[in-house]
Design a protein around this motif. Structure first.
Motif, short mmCIF file in Angstrom:
data_model
loop_
_atom_site.label_atom_id
_atom_site.label_comp_id
_atom_site.label_asym_id
_atom_site.label_seq_id
_atom_site.Cartn_x
_atom_site.Cartn_y
_atom_site.Cartn_z
N THR A 149 0.87 -1.17 0.00
CA THR A 149 0.00 0.00 0.00
C THR A 149 0.91 1.22 0.00
OG1 THR A 149 -0.02 0.13 2.41
CG2 THR A 149 -1.77 -1.20 1.36
N GLU A 150 0.34 2.38 -0.16
CA GLU A 150 1.15 3.61 -0.06
C GLU A 150 1.78 3.71 1.32
OE1 GLU A 150 2.25 5.73 -2.36
OE2 GLU A 150 1.29 4.30 -3.71
N ARG A 151 1.02 3.31 2.32
CA ARG A 151 1.56 3.32 3.69
C ARG A 151 2.74 2.35 3.83
NH1 ARG A 151 -1.94 1.53 8.66
NH2 ARG A 151 -0.31 1.74 10.21
N GLY A 152 2.65 1.19 3.18
CA GLY A 152 3.74 0.22 3.20
C GLY A 152 4.97 0.76 2.49
N ARG A 153 4.76 1.41 1.36
CA ARG A 153 5.87 1.99 0.61
C ARG A 153 6.54 3.11 1.43
NH1 ARG A 153 3.44 1.64 -3.67
NH2 ARG A 153 4.50 -0.16 -4.52
N ALA A 154 5.72 3.90 2.13
CA ALA A 154 6.26 4.98 2.98
C ALA A 154 7.07 4.40 4.14
CB ALA A 154 5.14 5.87 3.49
N ALA A 155 6.58 3.30 4.74
CA ALA A 155 7.30 2.66 5.84
C ALA A 155 8.64 2.11 5.35
CB ALA A 155 6.47 1.54 6.45
N LEU A 156 8.63 1.50 4.18
CA LEU A 156 9.88 0.98 3.60
C LEU A 156 10.85 2.12 3.31
CD1 LEU A 156 11.61 -1.30 2.45
CD2 LEU A 156 10.32 -1.08 0.30
N GLN A 157 10.34 3.19 2.72
CA GLN A 157 11.21 4.33 2.39
C GLN A 157 11.80 4.96 3.66
OE1 GLN A 157 9.32 7.43 0.11
NE2 GLN A 157 11.28 8.22 -0.58
N ALA A 158 10.99 5.08 4.71
CA ALA A 158 11.50 5.65 5.96
C ALA A 158 12.56 4.74 6.57
CB ALA A 158 10.35 5.85 6.95
N TRP A 159 12.32 3.44 6.55
CA TRP A 159 13.28 2.50 7.13
C TRP A 159 14.60 2.49 6.36
CZ3 TRP A 159 15.41 -1.90 4.89
CH2 TRP A 159 16.25 -2.62 5.74
N VAL A 160 14.53 2.50 5.04
CA VAL A 160 15.73 2.37 4.22
C VAL A 160 16.64 3.60 4.37
CG1 VAL A 160 15.07 3.36 1.98
CG2 VAL A 160 16.40 1.27 2.04
N GLN A 161 16.09 4.70 4.86
CA GLN A 161 16.88 5.91 5.05
C GLN A 161 17.55 5.98 6.43
OE1 GLN A 161 14.54 9.36 3.92
NE2 GLN A 161 13.76 8.30 2.13
N GLN A 162 17.22 5.03 7.30
CA GLN A 162 17.81 5.01 8.63
C GLN A 162 19.17 4.31 8.60
OE1 GLN A 162 15.15 3.11 11.37
NE2 GLN A 162 13.45 4.45 10.86
N PRO A 163 20.14 4.83 9.34
CA PRO A 163 21.42 4.12 9.40
C PRO A 163 21.27 2.81 10.16
CG PRO A 163 21.43 6.06 10.83
CD PRO A 163 20.12 6.05 10.11
N THR A 164 22.03 1.81 9.74
CA THR A 164 22.02 0.52 10.44
C THR A 164 23.45 0.22 10.90
OG1 THR A 164 22.37 -0.68 8.38
CG2 THR A 164 20.10 -0.42 9.11
N PRO A 165 23.58 -0.37 12.07
CA PRO A 165 24.92 -0.71 12.55
C PRO A 165 25.47 -1.92 11.79
CG PRO A 165 23.27 -1.50 14.09
CD PRO A 165 22.53 -0.73 13.02
N ALA A 166 26.78 -1.98 11.67
CA ALA A 166 27.42 -3.15 11.07
C ALA A 166 27.19 -4.34 11.99
CB ALA A 166 28.92 -2.89 10.89
N GLN A 167 26.93 -5.48 11.41
CA GLN A 167 26.69 -6.69 12.19
C GLN A 167 27.97 -7.50 12.34
OE1 GLN A 167 23.53 -7.76 13.55
NE2 GLN A 167 23.31 -5.58 13.24
N LYS A 168 28.12 -8.09 13.49
CA LYS A 168 29.24 -8.99 13.70
C LYS A 168 28.90 -10.34 13.07
CE LYS A 168 30.81 -6.84 17.91
NZ LYS A 168 31.08 -6.98 19.32
N ILE A 169 29.93 -11.09 12.74
CA ILE A 169 29.73 -12.42 12.18
C ILE A 169 29.14 -13.32 13.25
CG2 ILE A 169 30.90 -14.46 11.28
CD1 ILE A 169 33.07 -12.61 10.18
N ARG A 170 28.13 -14.09 12.88
CA ARG A 170 27.56 -15.13 13.74
C ARG A 170 27.70 -16.43 12.99
NH1 ARG A 170 22.27 -13.85 17.08
NH2 ARG A 170 22.55 -16.09 17.21
N GLU A 171 28.77 -17.12 13.24
CA GLU A 171 29.08 -18.33 12.48
C GLU A 171 29.42 -19.47 13.44
OE1 GLU A 171 29.32 -20.97 9.96
OE2 GLU A 171 29.06 -18.99 9.04
N PRO A 172 28.51 -20.43 13.62
CA PRO A 172 28.76 -21.53 14.56
C PRO A 172 30.08 -22.28 14.30
CG PRO A 172 26.50 -21.59 13.78
CD PRO A 172 27.22 -20.55 12.97
N PHE A 173 30.44 -22.45 13.04
CA PHE A 173 31.69 -23.15 12.74
C PHE A 173 32.89 -22.45 13.36
CE2 PHE A 173 35.41 -23.55 9.89
CZ PHE A 173 35.72 -24.88 10.17
N LEU A 174 32.87 -21.15 13.41
CA LEU A 174 34.00 -20.42 13.99
C LEU A 174 34.11 -20.66 15.50
CD1 LEU A 174 33.94 -17.09 11.97
CD2 LEU A 174 35.31 -19.16 11.58
#
Length: 178
Positions: free
Chosen positions: A72-97
């Motif tokens: 919906t337009e509301r869904g598109r607006a929510a996606l657009q707002a989220w995509v503009q927010q900074p996200t922190p870098a994620q650490k590796i989560r690897e069971p083998f390590l």
């Protein structure tokens, strides 16, 4: 990040049924985000209940109606707002390590077998990503241009798998010297 935005992103590209969405998820986003079939359907229903998705039903012969979801337009607006927010870098989560970190409990043969399994899995992933990349490069240039940033996620996956393969090959050489 949550599954919510992966679903919104995939439906922003093209409306589809839950089944269509799961298939698209498996061919793209699943390489860096995981979700079960049940989680995907729960998220679709939540997003629909929140007014972020529309759902139309397509009649099918001899089967239940097929539900087609779209933003919906509301869904598109929510996606657009989220995509503009900074996200922190994620650490590796690897069971083998973690297993390798405790590798002093393994014999050389066990360690070699474990690394060899990982090497084979990462070679297979690399092969799969390279095949996907070929399909992208052979697709319509207008589609390539529109989704060139999405393509960058695949290119990063290729580089990550090349790194895993090179690392595992070096590790195996070292284990062979022991």
């Amino acid at each position: 990040m949550s599954l919510r935005y992966a679903v919104l992103t995939l439906l922003d590209i093209e409306p589809g049924s839950g089944y269509d969405l799961k298939r698209r998820f498996e061919r793209s986003v699943s390489h860096f985000w995981s979700a079960s079939h049940q989680q995907m359907y729960r998220e679709l229903h939540k997003l629909h209940d929140e007014g972020l998705l529309d759902c139309t039903e397509q009649p099918q012969e001899g089967k239940p109606d097929k539900k087609i979801y779209s933003l919906t337009e509301r869904g598109r607006a929510a996606l657009q707002a989220w995509v503009q927010q900074p996200t922190p870098a994620q650490k590796i989560r690897e069971p083998f390590l973690i297993q390798l970190f405790a590798g002093h409990h393994l014999t050389d043969e066990q360690a070699r077998a474990a690394v060899q399994r990982q090497l084979e899995e990462h070679r297979a992933l690399l092969h799969s990503y390279l095949e996907q990349n070929e399909r992208v490069l052979q697709s319509d240039p207008a589609v390539q241009e529109r989704y060139w940033l999405a393509h960058q996620t695949l290119l990063l996956g290729i580089e990550a798998e090349k790194t895993w393969v090179a690392w595992a090959e070096r590790l195996l050489r070292r284990l062979d010297q022991q």
